[in-house]
Design an enzyme around this catalytic site. Structure first.
Site, mmCIF file in Angstrom:
data_model
loop_
_atom_site.group_PDB
_atom_site.id
_atom_site.type_symbol
_atom_site.label_atom_id
_atom_site.label_comp_id
_atom_site.label_asym_id
_atom_site.label_seq_id
_atom_site.Cartn_x
_atom_site.Cartn_y
_atom_site.Cartn_z
ATOM 1 N N LYS A 162 0.852 -1.201 0.000
ATOM 2 C CA LYS A 162 0.000 0.000 0.000
ATOM 3 C C LYS A 162 0.881 1.242 0.000
ATOM 4 C CE LYS A 162 -1.705 3.006 2.495
ATOM 5 N NZ LYS A 162 -1.789 4.273 1.742
ATOM 6 N N CYS A 193 14.205 10.907 5.307
ATOM 7 C CA CYS A 193 14.255 10.507 6.721
ATOM 8 C C CYS A 193 15.662 10.680 7.282
ATOM 9 C CB CYS A 193 13.814 9.056 6.840
ATOM 10 S SG CYS A 193 14.697 7.964 5.730
ATOM 11 N N GLU A 221 11.166 16.519 13.827
ATOM 12 C CA GLU A 221 11.438 16.330 12.401
ATOM 13 C C GLU A 221 10.586 17.302 11.576
ATOM 14 O OE1 GLU A 221 10.001 12.734 10.435
ATOM 15 O OE2 GLU A 221 11.968 12.489 9.527
ATOM 16 N N GLU A 267 10.486 1.608 9.794
ATOM 17 C CA GLU A 267 11.531 2.588 9.456
ATOM 18 C C GLU A 267 10.878 3.948 9.604
ATOM 19 O OE1 GLU A 267 14.548 1.906 8.922
ATOM 20 O OE2 GLU A 267 14.632 -0.116 8.068
HETATM 21 P P1 NAD Z 1 2.965 8.784 7.052
HETATM 22 O O1 NAD Z 1 3.263 8.125 8.336
HETATM 23 O O2 NAD Z 1 1.964 9.871 7.039
HETATM 24 O O3 NAD Z 1 2.456 7.742 5.971
HETATM 25 C C1 NAD Z 1 3.200 6.595 5.648
HETATM 26 C C2 NAD Z 1 2.276 5.539 5.105
HETATM 27 O O4 NAD Z 1 1.431 5.098 6.165
HETATM 28 C C3 NAD Z 1 1.353 6.002 3.985
HETATM 29 O O5 NAD Z 1 1.229 4.975 3.024
HETATM 30 C C4 NAD Z 1 0.030 6.208 4.697
HETATM 31 O O6 NAD Z 1 -1.079 6.067 3.866
HETATM 32 C C5 NAD Z 1 0.085 5.087 5.731
HETATM 33 N N1 NAD Z 1 -0.785 5.283 6.905
HETATM 34 C C6 NAD Z 1 -1.196 6.438 7.458
HETATM 35 N N2 NAD Z 1 -1.991 6.193 8.526
HETATM 36 C C7 NAD Z 1 -2.056 4.845 8.670
HETATM 37 C C8 NAD Z 1 -2.684 3.970 9.592
HETATM 38 N N3 NAD Z 1 -3.433 4.426 10.595
HETATM 39 N N4 NAD Z 1 -2.517 2.651 9.442
HETATM 40 C C9 NAD Z 1 -1.749 2.159 8.441
HETATM 41 N N5 NAD Z 1 -1.135 2.938 7.524
HETATM 42 C C10 NAD Z 1 -1.273 4.260 7.639
HETATM 43 O O7 NAD Z 1 4.376 9.258 6.494
HETATM 44 P P2 NAD Z 1 4.655 10.113 5.215
HETATM 45 O O8 NAD Z 1 4.251 11.514 5.531
HETATM 46 O O9 NAD Z 1 4.117 9.448 4.002
HETATM 47 O O10 NAD Z 1 6.242 10.015 5.101
HETATM 48 C C11 NAD Z 1 7.098 10.849 5.768
HETATM 49 C C12 NAD Z 1 7.675 10.150 6.985
HETATM 50 O O11 NAD Z 1 8.292 8.937 6.608
HETATM 51 C C13 NAD Z 1 8.745 10.967 7.664
HETATM 52 O O12 NAD Z 1 8.573 10.950 9.068
HETATM 53 C C14 NAD Z 1 10.025 10.255 7.291
HETATM 54 O O13 NAD Z 1 11.075 10.439 8.175
HETATM 55 C C15 NAD Z 1 9.575 8.851 7.202
HETATM 56 N N6 NAD Z 1 10.473 8.089 6.332
HETATM 57 C C16 NAD Z 1 11.297 7.171 6.905
HETATM 58 C C17 NAD Z 1 12.177 6.465 6.120
HETATM 59 C C18 NAD Z 1 13.093 5.439 6.727
HETATM 60 O O14 NAD Z 1 13.555 4.574 6.005
HETATM 61 N N7 NAD Z 1 13.376 5.488 8.005
HETATM 62 C C19 NAD Z 1 12.200 6.675 4.746
HETATM 63 C C20 NAD Z 1 11.347 7.607 4.203
HETATM 64 C C21 NAD Z 1 10.477 8.304 5.020
#
Ligand code: NAD
Length: 495
Positions: A178, A287, A388, A253
């Protein structure tokens, strides 16, 4: 809306609409215009996808395939991704506004994950144990977990999907992917490639929709054995708690607030470039952003002057243009979040050395651009140093000596990455050992590889991706006991 492309989801080998027929719009962050319609899947679609993945795990061609055959399919997939890399990169840029220069390079690199884990698929060996029970034979088997739910964020959809899918499939699992609701198109195009190289139906399913709807439904689904999630820390905690309720395997992650530490014995030109790549590359939407720049007091002013002079040359504009260096922010909520942090930092007393607001330049058109921003006079207790931002916003924090650099560097809840700029070997080894972060870069920054384990210390995550051990995150070990004794001894005591 005639030039708007309509996508379908992939469930059980079929291209389908969301069960309710709903769609949502995907926006191009450079033009601010809708360019695609994406199926808005919900609970019912999550159920269909998990059922398809379960069926493919238990019956059909997939469980009959040898590990060597699975590896072969993964390597074929790598070849096909290499062929389609340019087209996939363009879809990503249209969806997330990252630079074509970066996404083109990323997509050409993605096949390596499928080659590497494809090669590893048939090298996961069990062991025969010299067991301490007479007339018993004992061995171990490493088996797949079952159905893996992979959830990805918007910043590098296909690269991060590869980090999950390559080891999960090499291990023999089936997957429901997803992607983020902000960048779903590339993952839907990706699904077609699995079909084209001959993965059996249901082995890879891609569903789309909002996180709190279909995302939550997938993580709650009892048919999911493992969740692998990349995204924000708050969502990660929710996903972890949901998984815990059913004792699912979960790997996470999450975010970071990584220190990029510059000592006075560094090569200054390289360190300036390292600081820039830590925060302005990908518009800071990574990230591993080195969003806290720790600079030794003795070179602080000179270093900041050089950094600002270099950052001012960054070319902003159309991310599809090969010479653009800073593109738009991917989503409207993210744009608003970054702007709100600029106000928070100013209210906290940080000094704006550069940028500090929206970018209103002709080359930015109607896109969601923020000026590359450098704050000085930041102390590590400020929110701008602890939270962040996920944007092109750098906090410069001075330090006196190694001890203070380590203290400030480690004084956050996160531990994803850290950078160190020094010419001293002793200092390089000491800092690498003492920094509490999953990746430490010395005299380089933002390097990742399919071979190098990646993941977070502290609240930056659970588990590791990449490197040989990553496949273990998708396997479980079985102990098999066989007796060749002619008589069964006293059945009332343990063997
Ligand atoms: P997000 O947490 O808003 O969303 C991530 C994913 O989770 C999306 O697909 C979203 O639809 C899904 N999601 C949201 N609510 C959910 C729920 N209740 N249950 C299940 N899935 C759900 O993050 P984002 O804004 O898309 O991405 C940015 C974040 O990701 C930043 O905090 C960044 O640091 C982190 N990130 C981490 C890494 C890593 O490898 N550590 C890499 C890239 C991004």
């Amino acid at each position: 809306m005639s030039d708007v492309k309509t996508y379908k989801m992939m469930i059980g080998g079929e291209w389908v609409d969301a069960s309710g027929g709903d769609t949502f719009e995907s926006m191009n962050p450079f033009t601010g215009k809708t360019w695609a319609l994406i199926p808005k899947g919900g609970k019912e679609d999550a159920g269909r996808a998990v059922a398809a993945a379960r069926k493919a795990f238990e019956t059909g061609e997939w469980p009959k395939m040898t590990a060597t055959q699975r590896g072969h399919l993964l390597r074929k997939l790598g070849d096909l991704i290499a062929e389609k890399a340019d087209a996939l990169a363009q879809t990503e840029v249209r969806d997330n506004g990252k630079l074509i220069a970066e996404m083109g390079m990323q997509l050409k690199y993605v096949p390596q994950w499928y080659y590497y884990f494809g090669g590893l698929a048939d090298k996961i060996e069990g062991a025969v144990t010299p067991i301490d029970k007479a007339e018993h034979f004992h061995y171990t088997r490493h088996e797949p977990l079952g159905v893996v739910c992979a959830i990805t964020p918007w910043n590098s959809p296909l690269l991060l999907a590869a980090w999950k899918l390559a080891p999960a499939l090499a291990a023999g699992n089936t997957v429901v992917l997803k992607p983020s609701e902000f960048t779903s198109a590339s993952s839907l195009e990706y699904a077609a490639l699995f079909e084209e190289v001959g993965f059996p139906p249901g082995v890879v399913n891609v569903v789309t929709g909002y996180g709190h709807e279909i995302g939550a439904a997938l993580t709650e689904h009892p048919g999911v054995d493992k969740i692998t999630f990349t995204g924000g820390p708050e969502t990660g905690k929710r996903v972890y708690a949901t998984g815990a309720a059913q004792l699912k395997r979960v790997s996470l992650e999450l975010g970071g607030k990584s220190p990029n530490i510059v000592f006075d014995d560094c090569d200054m030109e390289n360190a300036v470039k390292g600081a820039i790549s830590g925060i302005f590359a990908a518009t800071g939407q990574t990230c591993i952003a080195g969003s806290r720049l720790l600079v030794q007091q003795s070179i602080h002013d000179e270093f900041v002057d050089k950094l600002v002079a270099f950052a001012k040359t960054a070319k902003m504009g159309d991310p599809m243009s090969m010479d653009t260096q800073v593109g738009p922010v991917t989503t409207v909520p993210q744009y608003e979040k970054i702007l709100s942090y600029l106000d928070i930092a100013k209210d906290e007393g940080a000094e704006v050395r550069m940028g500090g607001g929206k970018a209103v330049r002709p080359e930015c058109g109607d896109g969601y651009f923020v000026e590359p921003t450098v704050f000085t006079g930041v102390n590590n207790r400020m929110r701008i140093a602890q939270e962040e931002v996920f944007g092109p916003v750098l906090s410069v924090i001075p330090f006196k000596d190694e001890e203070e650099a380590l203290h400030i560097g480690n004084d956050v809840v996160y531990g994803l990455a850290a950078g160190v700029w020094t010419q001293s070997m002793r200092r390089a080894f000491t800092m690498s050992e003492k920094l509490r972060a999953g990746s430490v870069w010395v005299n380089t920054y933002r390097a990742v590889s399919y071979m190098a384990p990646f993941g977070g210390f502290k609240q930056s995550g659970v588990g590791r991706e990449n490197g040989q051990d990553a496949i273990r995150e998708y396997m479980q070990t079985k102990s098999v006991w066989m007796s060749y004794a002619t008589e069964t001894p006293n059945p009332f005591v343990m063997r």
